[in-house]
Design an enzyme around this catalytic site. Structure first.
Site, PDB file in Angstrom:
ATOM      1  N   SER A   1       0.828  -1.203   0.000  1.00  0.00           N
ATOM      2  CA  SER A   1       0.000   0.000   0.000  1.00  0.00           C
ATOM      3  C   SER A   1       0.868   1.262   0.000  1.00  0.00           C
ATOM      4  O   SER A   1       1.638   1.469  -0.934  1.00  0.00           O
ATOM      5  CB  SER A   1      -0.960  -0.046   1.197  1.00  0.00           C
ATOM      6  OG  SER A   1      -1.956   0.946   1.094  1.00  0.00           O
TER       7      SER A   1
ATOM      8  N   ASP B   1     -10.082  -3.891  -4.596  1.00  0.00           N
ATOM      9  CA  ASP B   1      -9.284  -2.805  -4.032  1.00  0.00           C
ATOM     10  C   ASP B   1      -9.437  -1.560  -4.906  1.00  0.00           C
ATOM     11  O   ASP B   1      -9.270  -1.644  -6.127  1.00  0.00           O
ATOM     12  CB  ASP B   1      -7.815  -3.253  -3.999  1.00  0.00           C
ATOM     13  CG  ASP B   1      -6.878  -2.259  -3.350  1.00  0.00           C
ATOM     14  OD1 ASP B   1      -7.300  -1.140  -3.013  1.00  0.00           O
ATOM     15  OD2 ASP B   1      -5.692  -2.615  -3.184  1.00  0.00           O
TER      16      ASP B   1
ATOM     17  N   HIS C   1      -8.190  -4.868  -0.340  1.00  0.00           N
ATOM     18  CA  HIS C   1      -6.962  -4.179   0.058  1.00  0.00           C
ATOM     19  C   HIS C   1      -6.568  -4.611   1.474  1.00  0.00           C
ATOM     20  O   HIS C   1      -7.401  -4.696   2.365  1.00  0.00           O
ATOM     21  CB  HIS C   1      -7.187  -2.664   0.029  1.00  0.00           C
ATOM     22  CG  HIS C   1      -5.942  -1.871   0.233  1.00  0.00           C
ATOM     23  ND1 HIS C   1      -5.065  -1.600  -0.786  1.00  0.00           N
ATOM     24  CD2 HIS C   1      -5.411  -1.299   1.351  1.00  0.00           C
ATOM     25  CE1 HIS C   1      -4.057  -0.883  -0.314  1.00  0.00           C
ATOM     26  NE2 HIS C   1      -4.237  -0.699   0.978  1.00  0.00           N
TER      27      HIS C   1
END
Length: 315
Positions: free
Chosen positions: A159, A254, A284
């Protein structure tokens, strides 16, 4: 279809009344994130060692945690992964990603050095970038002390950590090194424009919401103009040539899925060797949910396989 295990975790957080992160102050969000991680992560797997270190940084010492894989000998020279944790540049720390680092360490049989970079909003862009680059340079300059092979250093993260890894690869390429053998980009944030179809399709209902993305962006960036800087949005870098090979992993549900896929394609178009995989049924953050989402173990194996191939190619 959405993985039933991922859906069960989303439902669990809703049932226990976990507040949305964007409704909290940054310190409150950090605590809430740790509580959610505790639910989703198993007990940390054993490693040969996990030691606290520090590297000099532009604003003082940067805390590091260095892992060595189970079964390694005390003086063995190992390949290494510099790891940047996720959390929107605002939450997360060495502890929230301790399990992930241990899994990568053991499965790839490499040392992992996790970097506790400065967090926003107390330290806004480009503080996290500066810490990432400084820590990576220090690690590369101290491979003898760290028992690392200087020819086999990779960088990666999930991320926001994937964002920082991608940016650091660009910075170090332009600075002439140190060389890296792989970018391990796990559902990376690459473009603050956030205008891909997956942002619209997956912007609510799958933990990382449109509101959360806006919240993290507002914490990290001092102004919207910062988002146009390639050190924030590596997707807008002027060139992708001569970058290290990349393994890019995304998740089907995501909001960041498409920008991760597009970044992989930009690298490929520039002649960079890229392996891309999308876990179509996942959300995610799933790789840090290995207690409740079985696919996390598969993702760790895919990441470890990419690392081993990169390390073996330069052994």
């Amino acid at each position: 279809m959405l993985d039933p295990q991922a859906k069960a975790y989303i439902d669990l957080l809703a049932n226990i009344g976990a507040p949305p992160l964007h409704s909290l102050t940054a310190p409150q969000a950090r605590l809430a994130y740790k509580k959610a991680r505790a639910i989703a992560q198993p007990e940390p797997p054993a490693v040969a060692s996990a030691k606290a270190l520090s590297a000099p940084g532009p604003a003082g010492a940067i805390a590091l945690r260095a892992y060595r894989p189970i079964g390694s000998s005390e003086g063995e020279i190992l390949p290494g992964l510099v790891f940047l944790h996720g959390g929107g540049w605002t939450i997360g720390d060495l502890d929230t990603h301790d399990v992930a680092c241990r899994e990568l360490c053991n499965r790839a049989r490499c040392a992992v050095i996790s970097v506790d970079y400065r967090l926003a909003p107390e330290h806004r862009f480009p503080a996290a970038v500066e810490d990432t680059v400084a820590a990576t340079r220090w690690i590369a300059a101290n491979t003898r002390q760290l028992l690392l092979d200087p020819r086999r250093i990779a960088i990666g993260g999930d991320s926001a950590g994937g964002n920082l890894a991608a940016v650091a690869a660009l910075v170090l390429r332009d600075a002439g090194g140190p060389p890296l053998v792989l970018q391990l980009l796990i559902y990376p944030a690459t473009d603050f424009r956030a205008n891909t179809p997956s942002h619209a399709q997956n912007g609510s209902g799958y933990l990382l919401t449109r509101e959360a993305i806006d919240y993290f962006s507002n914490c990290y960036l001092s102004s919207p103009q910062d988002g146009a800087d390639w050190r924030a949005s590596p997707a807008v870098a002027p060139s992708f040539h001569r970058l290290p090979p990349a393994f890019v992993l995304t998740a089907g549900y995501d909001p960041l899925r498409d920008e991760g896929a597009q970044y992989a394609q930009r690298l490929r178009d520039a002649g960079v060797a890229v392996e891309y995989v999308c876990f179509d049924a996942q959300i995610h953050g799933f790789i840090t949910m290995s207690k409740v989402v079985d696919a996390a173990a598969v993702a760790f194996d895919r990441c470890a396989g990419a690392l081993k191939r990169a390390f073996f190619a330069t052994a």
